[in-house]
Motif scaffolding. Structure first.
Motif, PDB file in Angstrom:
ATOM      1  N   VAL A  58       0.594  -0.869   0.017  1.00 35.39           N
ATOM      2  CA  VAL A  58      -0.075  -0.067   0.143  1.00 35.39           C
ATOM      3  C   VAL A  58       0.907   1.344   0.032  1.00 35.39           C
ATOM      4  CG1 VAL A  58      -1.691   1.367   1.154  1.00 35.39           C
ATOM      5  CG2 VAL A  58      -1.736  -1.264   1.134  1.00 35.39           C
ATOM      6  N   ASN A  59       2.039   1.199   0.787  1.00 30.58           N
ATOM      7  CA  ASN A  59       2.802   2.097   0.695  1.00 30.58           C
ATOM      8  C   ASN A  59       4.452   1.411   1.066  1.00 30.58           C
ATOM      9  OD1 ASN A  59       3.477   2.513   3.707  1.00 30.58           O
ATOM     10  ND2 ASN A  59       1.494   3.545   3.719  1.00 30.58           N
ATOM     11  N   PRO A  60       5.263   2.297   1.364  1.00 28.09           N
ATOM     12  CA  PRO A  60       6.622   1.409   1.398  1.00 28.09           C
ATOM     13  C   PRO A  60       6.713   0.634   2.913  1.00 28.09           C
ATOM     14  CG  PRO A  60       7.177   3.615   0.609  1.00 28.09           C
ATOM     15  CD  PRO A  60       5.584   3.569   0.996  1.00 28.09           C
ATOM     16  N   ASN A  61       5.720   0.953   3.803  1.00 28.97           N
ATOM     17  CA  ASN A  61       5.785   0.273   4.991  1.00 28.97           C
ATOM     18  C   ASN A  61       4.402  -0.630   5.640  1.00 28.97           C
ATOM     19  OD1 ASN A  61       8.221   1.468   6.108  1.00 28.97           O
ATOM     20  ND2 ASN A  61       7.449   3.381   5.866  1.00 28.97           N
ATOM     21  N   LEU A  62       3.765  -0.651   4.581  1.00 28.75           N
ATOM     22  CA  LEU A  62       2.192  -1.171   4.778  1.00 28.75           C
ATOM     23  C   LEU A  62       2.142  -2.337   3.761  1.00 28.75           C
ATOM     24  CD1 LEU A  62      -0.293  -1.655   6.477  1.00 28.75           C
ATOM     25  CD2 LEU A  62      -1.431   0.175   4.979  1.00 28.75           C
ATOM     26  N   ALA A  63       1.935  -3.358   4.091  1.00 32.27           N
ATOM     27  CA  ALA A  63       1.338  -4.570   3.016  1.00 32.27           C
ATOM     28  C   ALA A  63       0.071  -5.217   3.259  1.00 32.27           C
ATOM     29  CB  ALA A  63       2.660  -5.623   3.086  1.00 32.27           C
ATOM     30  N   VAL A  64      -0.497  -5.697   2.418  1.00 28.27           N
ATOM     31  CA  VAL A  64      -1.683  -6.476   2.416  1.00 28.27           C
ATOM     32  C   VAL A  64      -1.155  -8.000   2.063  1.00 28.27           C
ATOM     33  CG1 VAL A  64      -3.906  -7.022   1.671  1.00 28.27           C
ATOM     34  CG2 VAL A  64      -3.212  -4.559   1.965  1.00 28.27           C
ATOM     35  N   VAL A  65      -1.387  -8.619   3.067  1.00 28.78           N
ATOM     36  CA  VAL A  65      -0.870 -10.286   2.970  1.00 28.78           C
ATOM     37  C   VAL A  65      -1.863 -11.336   3.321  1.00 28.78           C
ATOM     38  CG1 VAL A  65       1.095 -11.716   3.667  1.00 28.78           C
ATOM     39  CG2 VAL A  65       1.618  -9.441   3.421  1.00 28.78           C
ATOM     40  N   ASP A  66      -1.768 -12.262   2.555  1.00 30.77           N
ATOM     41  CA  ASP A  66      -2.862 -13.326   2.899  1.00 30.77           C
ATOM     42  C   ASP A  66      -2.514 -13.816   4.430  1.00 30.77           C
ATOM     43  OD1 ASP A  66      -3.357 -16.340   3.500  1.00 30.77           O
ATOM     44  OD2 ASP A  66      -4.269 -16.006   1.665  1.00 30.77           O
ATOM     45  N   LYS A  67      -3.541 -13.786   5.210  1.00 25.43           N
ATOM     46  CA  LYS A  67      -3.604 -14.002   6.532  1.00 25.43           C
ATOM     47  C   LYS A  67      -2.899 -15.413   7.146  1.00 25.43           C
ATOM     48  CE  LYS A  67      -7.911 -15.771   7.768  1.00 25.43           C
ATOM     49  NZ  LYS A  67      -9.245 -15.795   8.597  1.00 25.43           N
ATOM     50  N   ASN A  68      -2.994 -16.245   6.053  1.00 23.91           N
ATOM     51  CA  ASN A  68      -2.144 -17.643   6.422  1.00 23.91           C
ATOM     52  C   ASN A  68      -0.667 -17.572   6.088  1.00 23.91           C
ATOM     53  OD1 ASN A  68      -4.808 -19.115   6.917  1.00 23.91           O
ATOM     54  ND2 ASN A  68      -5.209 -18.536   4.544  1.00 23.91           N
ATOM     55  N   GLN A  69      -0.194 -16.554   5.821  1.00 27.35           N
ATOM     56  CA  GLN A  69       1.350 -16.527   5.271  1.00 27.35           C
ATOM     57  C   GLN A  69       2.162 -15.975   6.620  1.00 27.35           C
ATOM     58  OE1 GLN A  69       2.139 -18.418   2.847  1.00 27.35           O
ATOM     59  NE2 GLN A  69      -0.103 -18.550   2.117  1.00 27.35           N
ATOM     60  N   TYR A  70       1.957 -16.929   7.681  1.00 23.65           N
ATOM     61  CA  TYR A  70       2.695 -16.366   8.806  1.00 23.65           C
ATOM     62  C   TYR A  70       4.103 -16.437   8.558  1.00 23.65           C
ATOM     63  CZ  TYR A  70      -1.675 -18.684  10.540  1.00 23.65           C
ATOM     64  OH  TYR A  70      -2.967 -18.921  10.438  1.00 23.65           O
ATOM     65  N   PRO A  71       4.953 -17.225   8.092  1.00 27.16           N
ATOM     66  CA  PRO A  71       6.458 -16.997   7.924  1.00 27.16           C
ATOM     67  C   PRO A  71       6.725 -15.756   7.167  1.00 27.16           C
ATOM     68  CG  PRO A  71       5.796 -19.325   7.220  1.00 27.16           C
ATOM     69  CD  PRO A  71       4.591 -18.624   7.448  1.00 27.16           C
ATOM     70  N   LEU A  72       5.947 -15.440   6.122  1.00 31.89           N
ATOM     71  CA  LEU A  72       6.140 -14.077   5.293  1.00 31.89           C
ATOM     72  C   LEU A  72       5.675 -12.940   6.176  1.00 31.89           C
ATOM     73  CD1 LEU A  72       6.577 -12.520   2.572  1.00 31.89           C
ATOM     74  CD2 LEU A  72       4.151 -13.103   1.860  1.00 31.89           C
ATOM     75  N   ILE A  73       4.657 -12.967   6.832  1.00 30.44           N
ATOM     76  CA  ILE A  73       4.276 -11.939   7.783  1.00 30.44           C
ATOM     77  C   ILE A  73       5.191 -11.658   8.896  1.00 30.44           C
ATOM     78  CG2 ILE A  73       2.720 -11.074   9.747  1.00 30.44           C
ATOM     79  CD1 ILE A  73       0.469 -12.683   7.888  1.00 30.44           C
ATOM     80  N   ARG A  74       5.851 -12.678   9.383  1.00 31.90           N
ATOM     81  CA  ARG A  74       6.824 -12.635  10.326  1.00 31.90           C
ATOM     82  C   ARG A  74       7.960 -11.804   9.984  1.00 31.90           C
ATOM     83  NH1 ARG A  74       5.319 -17.623  12.094  1.00 31.90           N
ATOM     84  NH2 ARG A  74       6.842 -18.441  11.130  1.00 31.90           N
ATOM     85  N   GLU A  75       8.663 -12.190   8.496  1.00 36.47           N
ATOM     86  CA  GLU A  75       9.804 -11.695   8.202  1.00 36.47           C
ATOM     87  C   GLU A  75       9.687 -10.039   7.788  1.00 36.47           C
ATOM     88  OE1 GLU A  75      12.839 -12.911   7.934  1.00 36.47           O
ATOM     89  OE2 GLU A  75      11.987 -14.401   8.816  1.00 36.47           O
ATOM     90  N   LEU A  76       8.241  -9.707   7.383  1.00 34.47           N
ATOM     91  CA  LEU A  76       8.004  -8.503   6.909  1.00 34.47           C
ATOM     92  C   LEU A  76       8.165  -7.514   8.122  1.00 34.47           C
ATOM     93  CD1 LEU A  76       5.237  -8.881   4.005  1.00 34.47           C
ATOM     94  CD2 LEU A  76       7.706  -7.892   3.676  1.00 34.47           C
ATOM     95  N   GLU A  77       7.431  -8.188   9.167  1.00 31.35           N
ATOM     96  CA  GLU A  77       7.417  -7.393  10.478  1.00 31.35           C
ATOM     97  C   GLU A  77       8.622  -7.330  11.014  1.00 31.35           C
ATOM     98  OE1 GLU A  77       4.377  -9.652  12.514  1.00 31.35           O
ATOM     99  OE2 GLU A  77       2.807  -8.261  11.823  1.00 31.35           O
ATOM    100  N   LYS A  78       9.791  -8.195  10.868  1.00 30.09           N
ATOM    101  CA  LYS A  78      10.922  -7.759  11.350  1.00 30.09           C
ATOM    102  C   LYS A  78      11.604  -6.474  10.987  1.00 30.09           C
ATOM    103  CE  LYS A  78      12.306 -12.899  12.258  1.00 30.09           C
ATOM    104  NZ  LYS A  78      13.231 -13.740  11.597  1.00 30.09           N
ATOM    105  N   ARG A  79      11.195  -6.318   9.355  1.00 29.99           N
ATOM    106  CA  ARG A  79      11.911  -5.302   8.870  1.00 29.99           C
ATOM    107  C   ARG A  79      10.999  -4.064   8.731  1.00 29.99           C
ATOM    108  NH1 ARG A  79      13.465 -10.178   7.282  1.00 29.99           N
ATOM    109  NH2 ARG A  79      15.593 -10.364   6.385  1.00 29.99           N
ATOM    110  N   ASN A  80      10.050  -3.969   9.768  1.00 34.87           N
ATOM    111  CA  ASN A  80       9.307  -2.734  10.148  1.00 34.87           C
ATOM    112  C   ASN A  80       8.355  -2.732   8.929  1.00 34.87           C
ATOM    113  OD1 ASN A  80      10.405  -2.272  12.974  1.00 34.87           O
ATOM    114  ND2 ASN A  80      12.456  -1.559  11.650  1.00 34.87           N
TER     115      ASN A  80
END
Length: 132
Positions: A74-96
């Motif tokens: 949505v912007n450089p710091n906000l992503a819309v991600v499939d809620k089931n993709q826990y590994p991907l979500i964790r990695e994105l959140e680690k990078r703020n």
């Protein structure tokens, strides 16, 4: 346009490479590694996703389980991600990167993820070259 050899020859390049923002990219570790990393991404922070959650399909899948890597910035710091993709979500959140976890039922059946089924028609800000 940047060509990427020996990576993936199917549809949905964003199931293999997804740019998050300048300097940060997500790579499908099954398809991309140091041996075939496009030179464009040398020096970037790379999130190598080793596994993706298969959300299933009905009758026929029009894409692989890697459609779960297809997300929308949505912007450089906000992503819309499939809620089931826990590994991907964790990695994105680690990078703020803040994540809006949503469900897109039948993405494999219909052959598209969040990036595929959206179209931004209005944007604010200036045109930015992520690859300069």
């Amino acid at each position: 346009m940047h060509t990427c050899d020996n990576i993936y020859s199917g549809f949905h390049v964003d199931t293999t490479i997804t740019v998050v923002r300048p300097g940060l990219v997500v790579m499908n570790a099954e398809r991309v590694g140091e041996q075939n990393l496009p030179s464009l991404f040398k020096g970037w922070d790379i999130i190598y996703i080793e596994q993706i959650v298969d959300t299933g399909y009905i009758d026929t899948a029009l894409c692989s389980e890697w459609i779960g890597m297809n997300f929308l910035m949505v912007n450089p710091n906000l992503a819309v991600v499939d809620k089931n993709q826990y590994p991907l979500i964790r990695e994105l959140e680690k990078r703020n990167v803040d994540v809006i976890p949503l469900q897109l039922r039948h993405s494999r059946t219909l052959g598209g993820g969040f990036h595929c089924v959206t179209l931004d028609v209005r944007r604010q800000g200036s045109l930015e070259n992520y690859c300069a």
